[in-house]
Structures are given as C-alpha cells and as structure tokens.
Design a protein around this motif. Sequence first.
Motif, mmCIF file in Angstrom:
data_model
loop_
_atom_site.group_PDB
_atom_site.id
_atom_site.type_symbol
_atom_site.label_atom_id
_atom_site.label_comp_id
_atom_site.label_asym_id
_atom_site.label_seq_id
_atom_site.Cartn_x
_atom_site.Cartn_y
_atom_site.Cartn_z
ATOM 1 N N LEU A 21 38.107 5.580 -84.090
ATOM 2 C CA LEU A 21 36.751 6.727 -84.317
ATOM 3 C C LEU A 21 36.216 6.330 -85.083
ATOM 4 O O LEU A 21 36.096 6.192 -86.251
ATOM 5 C CB LEU A 21 37.552 7.676 -83.446
ATOM 6 C CG LEU A 21 37.664 8.077 -82.488
ATOM 7 C CD1 LEU A 21 38.346 9.811 -82.433
ATOM 8 C CD2 LEU A 21 37.141 8.357 -80.946
ATOM 9 N N GLY B 286 46.421 12.724 -83.235
ATOM 10 C CA GLY B 286 45.423 13.422 -83.585
ATOM 11 C C GLY B 286 45.879 14.935 -84.367
ATOM 12 O O GLY B 286 45.074 14.528 -86.243
ATOM 13 N N LEU C 42 42.301 6.100 -81.452
ATOM 14 C CA LEU C 42 41.455 7.752 -82.191
ATOM 15 C C LEU C 42 41.369 6.440 -83.703
ATOM 16 O O LEU C 42 40.535 7.329 -84.605
ATOM 17 C CB LEU C 42 43.164 7.998 -82.801
ATOM 18 C CG LEU C 42 42.750 8.984 -81.488
ATOM 19 C CD1 LEU C 42 45.125 10.223 -81.151
ATOM 20 C CD2 LEU C 42 41.922 9.510 -81.006
ATOM 21 N N ASP D 24 33.560 8.120 -88.143
ATOM 22 C CA ASP D 24 34.008 9.517 -89.242
ATOM 23 C C ASP D 24 33.257 11.211 -88.819
ATOM 24 O O ASP D 24 34.222 11.992 -88.909
ATOM 25 C CB ASP D 24 33.409 9.115 -90.334
ATOM 26 C CG ASP D 24 34.609 8.913 -91.810
ATOM 27 O OD1 ASP D 24 35.587 7.843 -91.154
ATOM 28 O OD2 ASP D 24 33.704 7.100 -92.377
ATOM 29 N N GLY E 156 36.101 15.980 -83.083
ATOM 30 C CA GLY E 156 37.696 16.290 -82.236
ATOM 31 C C GLY E 156 37.075 15.624 -81.182
ATOM 32 O O GLY E 156 36.263 14.443 -80.870
ATOM 33 N N GLU F 173 33.156 11.200 -85.255
ATOM 34 C CA GLU F 173 33.932 11.538 -83.972
ATOM 35 C C GLU F 173 35.235 12.139 -84.316
ATOM 36 O O GLU F 173 35.704 12.778 -84.176
ATOM 37 C CB GLU F 173 33.647 10.217 -83.119
ATOM 38 C CG GLU F 173 33.131 10.023 -82.283
ATOM 39 C CD GLU F 173 33.008 8.352 -82.232
ATOM 40 O OE1 GLU F 173 32.087 8.114 -81.129
ATOM 41 O OE2 GLU F 173 33.841 7.391 -82.406
ATOM 42 N N ARG F 174 35.196 11.744 -85.444
ATOM 43 C CA ARG F 174 36.829 12.281 -86.175
ATOM 44 C C ARG F 174 36.669 13.683 -86.235
ATOM 45 O O ARG F 174 37.211 14.624 -85.782
ATOM 46 C CB ARG F 174 36.858 11.325 -87.044
ATOM 47 C CG ARG F 174 37.681 10.193 -87.323
ATOM 48 C CD ARG F 174 38.575 9.858 -88.130
ATOM 49 N NE ARG F 174 38.813 8.455 -87.721
ATOM 50 C CZ ARG F 174 39.922 7.610 -88.445
ATOM 51 N NH1 ARG F 174 40.878 8.588 -89.526
ATOM 52 N NH2 ARG F 174 40.994 6.882 -88.065
ATOM 53 N N ARG F 175 35.553 13.897 -87.153
ATOM 54 C CA ARG F 175 35.326 15.314 -87.346
ATOM 55 C C ARG F 175 34.860 16.004 -85.779
ATOM 56 O O ARG F 175 35.169 17.580 -86.102
ATOM 57 C CB ARG F 175 33.950 15.540 -88.358
ATOM 58 C CG ARG F 175 33.502 16.538 -89.122
ATOM 59 C CD ARG F 175 32.059 16.777 -89.516
ATOM 60 N NE ARG F 175 31.040 15.989 -88.750
ATOM 61 C CZ ARG F 175 30.736 16.175 -87.657
ATOM 62 N NH1 ARG F 175 30.791 17.844 -87.342
ATOM 63 N NH2 ARG F 175 29.644 15.940 -87.342
ATOM 64 N N ILE G 54 42.656 14.925 -86.499
ATOM 65 C CA ILE G 54 41.383 14.994 -85.420
ATOM 66 C C ILE G 54 42.207 16.401 -84.715
ATOM 67 O O ILE G 54 42.794 16.342 -84.203
ATOM 68 C CB ILE G 54 41.439 13.221 -84.725
ATOM 69 C CG1 ILE G 54 40.644 12.743 -85.635
ATOM 70 C CG2 ILE G 54 40.316 14.006 -83.649
ATOM 71 C CD1 ILE G 54 41.351 11.417 -84.711
#
Length: 406
Positions: free
Chosen positions: A66, A91, A63, A68, A74, A70-72, A96
């Motif tokens: 990742l 997460g 995690l 930014d 999920g 990819e974090r948005r 996330i």
Amino acid sequence: MTTRPPTIDDIRTAATRIEGAVLRTPMLKSRTLSEITGAEIWLKFENLQFTAAYKERGALNKLLQLTDDERRRGVIAASAGNHAQAVAYHGRRLGIPVTIVMPTNTPTVKVMQTEEHGARVVLHGERFDDAYALAREMEGKESLVFVHPFDDPAIVAGTGTIALEMLADMPELDVLVIPIGGGGLISGIGIAAKTLRPEIEVIGVEAELYPSMKNVIDGTTTAIGGDTLAEGIAVKEPGHLTRRIIAERVDRIELVAERDIEHAVALLVAIEKTVVEGAGAAGLALLLAQPERFKGRKVGTVLCGGNIDTHLLANVLIRELVRCGRIARLRIAAQDRPGALAAITAKFHEAGVNIIETNHQRIFSRLPAKDTIIEVECEARDAEAIQALIGRLEDAGFRVERAELD
C-alpha cells in the motif's frame, strides 16, 4: 487492481517480503495417517500461524504494498474469520486502521479474536457474499482500501509461498490436495507448484454443500447452500481471477461430505494432536474418503486453518466417538416396576460399559401403560463392548433399539 495472475517471480518476491513476519510452518509426514490411507501423507501446519490460518501470507503481502496515503486512510475487508484476523493483526502491526465486515453467523471465537487485534467489526448478512456487498459499499463511502480475501494478485502471490515451502521440504511430492473456497489458496499453490514441477497433480477440494468453483470449472449446476462445518470455504461466488488460474493450473476438483470433514477434524485431534477447523481438514477428508485414489503416492495437503469454536469442536469429537461405536444411546423397553432399572444396570456392569445418562420415557411411547422406555447414553472401550452389552440385554428379555447418526 490489476487482474494479471501472479508469476513465480511474484510469489518468490512475496516470500522475501513477508519473511520473518509470517511463520515458516512445519511440514511433517504423518505415519499413522499414511498407514490408514495407504498413501504417504505430508501435512503443512498452517494452523500454527499466529492467527491460526494461512491467510496472513496474502494479507501481509497486500498491506506491505500500500502507498502511504492508502495506509493513512485505512483498509476494509469482508471475511468469515481467518482473512479478518490476518488483516486485523498485520494492520495493527503496521499502524493501518482496519474495518472488517463479517457474516452474522461467524463463530464467536473468530469475531472476538478479530476485535482483539484492534479492528472495527461490523456484522452483516448470513453469508460471505452479504458481508462482501456491504464492505464494498463502505469502501466507497469511507474512502477505504478494500483487501479482497482471495481475488487479488497480491493475495494469490502470498498464498503461493506455501507451495515454495512444501516443495523445498519435500520435492518428491506427487500430488497436492488443497481446500477451495474463493480459490485464492489453491491458485497461488497451483501457480508455484505447476511452474516448479509441471508433472505434479493439483487437486482442489470443496465442501459438498458449496461446490461453487466446481460448478464454474466443470459447467455443473449443483445446488449451493446449507450449514457446513467448513464455513471457511462456504463461498457461493468464487473469484474471477482465481477461476481463471484454477482452470489452467488445477487438475480436478472433488467434493467431500460433512461426515468426512467431521471425521478428518476428529482424527487430526486424536492422531496429530492438532486443532483444525472444518475448512482446514477438507483435504484430509478427501484422502480418507477416497484412499484408493491416492494409494502409494506422496501426497501433500494444507491444514489451512485452526479457528474452530471450542463447543463445536467438542460436538465433533463426541459425534466421532458415536460413529466409531464407543458412545451409544440405547432405547430399552422394560416393565415399569421396581427392580427393572437395577436389572438393566447390572447388564451394563457385567459388560464393562459406563452409563453417562439415563431417562425414563413413560408418556410418549407406543408401549402399554405399564411399560416404559429407558434411554441410556453410555460409553465403552470399543464398539464390540457395546454390541456385547446389547446381546446381554436381549438375552435377558429386553428389547433394545440403538440410535444412529446419519
């Protein structure tokens, strides 16, 4: 996703990356288990992680890498429980969004704990492979990032941090005995351990009902499937990256029977006062089942998870009392007349054996109609007390049969 196996440098970087957010769990020598097995047994207590399993290491390492975007969007994962909780917990910590697909027969405690960490849980299929297929489908439809439970270099590197800690705490270990499901745990440990100590022996352990990695590595075709206490390593299709690593870094793979897994879980409660799920006790199960192969050696094993349903744990502990002879169910043939039960219970009193439950069976019996079967579940201080009781009953003219576990 690159399929290049992680290196020792990747594992060291992972250790720095997750430091402070994942517990550096204790590794302790078990004096009692060492006496029982004849080996010097060192236990790595990964069941003390916040989510009660080692999976946090790999999940967090993934995690944190990742982007930014990819974090948005999920992430999504498929898991029988421990990976689910790890991804959900970290997460939420990192902001996330997390979706988890779990098999429908996942223990309730794992489902509830995953939801409590803020994840959206989807139940699907009977095994991990069914949940995995749906998760990959949802990955594409919802533009989510898939976090694999074991077949990912970032996950493997995270698990390898366990070996760094084990060898830092006890550099003289001769052998590591590690559970195998998909292979992520032993892959990371194998890379780190064999790099730092090429002479160390690394042994994998699978549940007898799920020899999937052994089939791949050894070229065997043993049947796979069934209800196992070690559902955390009940994987039909092991990882492709992990099987390559295991072929290079693991010396051999052994199988353990269900009763040996149950025995290990019960002993860890009784001796170490620690709760470990079936998968987490697989390494110890092998040591207890084959003590002659480890006698005199310094052995490290990982208690990789502690998420076991409390009712299931209670059953395991009671079955252990049955196997060691402290609890028994006796079928006593007697005449169905006043005073028969009193005569029987008198013998229990004389032997110092406690009656837990009784049941008269008058209909479903091959005895004459004037006779009855009295089933008695009882508990004693040791197996010898039960045997003494049976002797007293038989000396008094009663026929006694004892129910046995397989």
